[in-house]
Motif scaffolding. Structure first.
Motif, PDB file in Angstrom:
ATOM      1  N   ARG A  58       0.833  -1.207   0.000  1.00 54.34           N
ATOM      2  CA  ARG A  58       0.000   0.000   0.000  1.00 54.34           C
ATOM      3  C   ARG A  58       0.865   1.254   0.000  1.00 54.34           C
ATOM      4  O   ARG A  58       0.637   2.176  -0.779  1.00 54.34           O
ATOM      5  N   GLU A  59       1.857   1.291   0.859  1.00 57.38           N
ATOM      6  CA  GLU A  59       2.766   2.449   0.921  1.00 57.38           C
ATOM      7  C   GLU A  59       3.538   2.615  -0.379  1.00 57.38           C
ATOM      8  O   GLU A  59       3.757   3.734  -0.834  1.00 57.38           O
ATOM      9  N   ARG A  60       3.936   1.508  -0.988  1.00 56.98           N
ATOM     10  CA  ARG A  60       4.657   1.567  -2.264  1.00 56.98           C
ATOM     11  C   ARG A  60       3.762   2.152  -3.358  1.00 56.98           C
ATOM     12  O   ARG A  60       4.187   2.993  -4.141  1.00 56.98           O
ATOM     13  N   LEU A  99      -3.779   9.035  -6.886  1.00 54.37           N
ATOM     14  CA  LEU A  99      -4.418   9.625  -8.062  1.00 54.37           C
ATOM     15  C   LEU A  99      -5.254   8.604  -8.830  1.00 54.37           C
ATOM     16  O   LEU A  99      -6.214   8.968  -9.499  1.00 54.37           O
ATOM     17  N   ALA A 100      -4.840   7.327  -8.752  1.00 52.33           N
ATOM     18  CA  ALA A 100      -5.464   6.299  -9.569  1.00 52.33           C
ATOM     19  C   ALA A 100      -6.503   5.462  -8.837  1.00 52.33           C
ATOM     20  O   ALA A 100      -7.342   4.830  -9.473  1.00 52.33           O
ATOM     21  N   PHE A 101      -6.420   5.438  -7.511  1.00 51.46           N
ATOM     22  CA  PHE A 101      -7.254   4.511  -6.756  1.00 51.46           C
ATOM     23  C   PHE A 101      -7.972   5.207  -5.602  1.00 51.46           C
ATOM     24  O   PHE A 101      -7.408   6.076  -4.950  1.00 51.46           O
ATOM     25  N   THR A 102      -9.199   4.760  -5.349  1.00 54.19           N
ATOM     26  CA  THR A 102      -9.876   5.195  -4.126  1.00 54.19           C
ATOM     27  C   THR A 102      -9.251   4.431  -2.967  1.00 54.19           C
ATOM     28  O   THR A 102      -8.528   3.447  -3.183  1.00 54.19           O
ATOM     29  N   GLU A 103      -9.557   4.838  -1.739  1.00 52.17           N
ATOM     30  CA  GLU A 103      -9.009   4.137  -0.567  1.00 52.17           C
ATOM     31  C   GLU A 103      -9.454   2.676  -0.554  1.00 52.17           C
ATOM     32  O   GLU A 103      -8.676   1.785  -0.258  1.00 52.17           O
ATOM     33  N   LYS A 104     -10.707   2.440  -0.909  1.00 55.10           N
ATOM     34  CA  LYS A 104     -11.216   1.069  -0.939  1.00 55.10           C
ATOM     35  C   LYS A 104     -10.485   0.233  -1.989  1.00 55.10           C
ATOM     36  O   LYS A 104     -10.120  -0.914  -1.732  1.00 55.10           O
ATOM     37  N   GLU A 105     -10.264   0.808  -3.174  1.00 49.55           N
ATOM     38  CA  GLU A 105      -9.510   0.100  -4.219  1.00 49.55           C
ATOM     39  C   GLU A 105      -8.068  -0.158  -3.775  1.00 49.55           C
ATOM     40  O   GLU A 105      -7.531  -1.240  -4.010  1.00 49.55           O
ATOM     41  N   GLN A 162      -6.936  -0.541  -0.760  1.00 49.20           N
ATOM     42  CA  GLN A 162      -6.935  -1.638   0.213  1.00 49.20           C
ATOM     43  C   GLN A 162      -7.116  -2.987  -0.484  1.00 49.20           C
ATOM     44  O   GLN A 162      -6.416  -3.952  -0.172  1.00 49.20           O
ATOM     45  N   ARG A 163      -8.046  -3.049  -1.417  1.00 49.09           N
ATOM     46  CA  ARG A 163      -8.312  -4.306  -2.122  1.00 49.09           C
ATOM     47  C   ARG A 163      -7.117  -4.725  -2.980  1.00 49.09           C
ATOM     48  O   ARG A 163      -6.723  -5.888  -2.975  1.00 49.09           O
ATOM     49  N   ILE A 164      -6.513  -3.785  -3.693  1.00 48.63           N
ATOM     50  CA  ILE A 164      -5.367  -4.087  -4.555  1.00 48.63           C
ATOM     51  C   ILE A 164      -4.160  -4.508  -3.717  1.00 48.63           C
ATOM     52  O   ILE A 164      -3.492  -5.502  -4.035  1.00 48.63           O
ATOM     53  N   SER A 165      -3.879  -3.774  -2.648  1.00 47.94           N
ATOM     54  CA  SER A 165      -2.721  -4.122  -1.826  1.00 47.94           C
ATOM     55  C   SER A 165      -2.931  -5.475  -1.148  1.00 47.94           C
ATOM     56  O   SER A 165      -1.996  -6.261  -1.012  1.00 47.94           O
TER      57      SER A 165
END
Length: 187
Positions: free
Chosen positions: A115-117, A125-131, A133-136
């Motif tokens: 997530r930090e990376r 810029l590309a992701f909402t907080e929910k996205e 979290q899900r992606i990380s």
């Protein structure tokens, strides 16, 4: 090193030494304390159980290899080498009842790092907080799952090929999304 760190390090060394000849379930809190030359109560002052000691050993190792300016490839390479160099110890952990606890701890740790990376690359810029979290979480599960699969197979090969593949996958997809977001922001 503070007394508390010295005691924890002594417990970790004793635990790892015992695992050279015994399996995880056979090693008791009492045997760890005896080998470290301390009381069982002192063990419990520092750790609630063996699983917490396993997590502390991992965290301590990761803390020594972490650098803010390193790339994800360098960090994963160091992590892969760490597991490879400590494969006897981690093979015992991964074939024990501590497996699930350690995997959960490791996955949570990796999710935070990933997530930090992503954020450092401009992921906000590309992701909402929910996205985010899900992606990380997705990448953390994939990374940990693949690393643990390699470890459970005996870590017979050096991890470099594996680390390169995982890093390319993570960096490629995340970077593509960030570039797309930056391009649409400029329009």
């Amino acid at each position: 090193m503070a007394n508390q760190e010295i005691t924890k390090s002594a417990l970790a060394a004793a635990f790892k030494a015992l695992l050279e000849t015994e399996n995880y379930e056979s090693v008791t809190i009492g045997s760890i304390a005896d080998k470290a030359g301390i009381s069982r109560n002192t063990f419990y002052y520092h750790f609630k159980d063996k699983s917490e000691l396993v997590n502390w050993i991992f965290q301590k190792a990761v803390d020594t290899m972490s650098k803010e300016d390193e790339t994800s490839y360098v960090r994963l390479s160091a992590l892969g080498r760490y597991f490879y160099e400590n494969r006897g110890y981690y093979s015992k952990i991964l074939l024990s009842s501590a497996y699930l606890n350690f995997i959960t701890y490791f996955t949570d740790y990796e999710q935070k790092v990933i997530r930090e990376r992503i954020l450092s690359l401009g992921g906000d810029l590309a992701f909402t907080e929910k996205e985010l979290q899900r992606i990380s979480r997705f990448y953390a599960n994939g990374l940990v799952g693949n690393l643990m699969d390699w470890a459970r197979r005996g870590m017979e090969k050096d991890p470099e090929t594996y680390v390169r593949m995982i890093t390319d996958i993570i960096n490629g997809e995340v970077s593509r999304r960030i570039k797309e977001a930056k391009a649409s922001e400029e329009d």
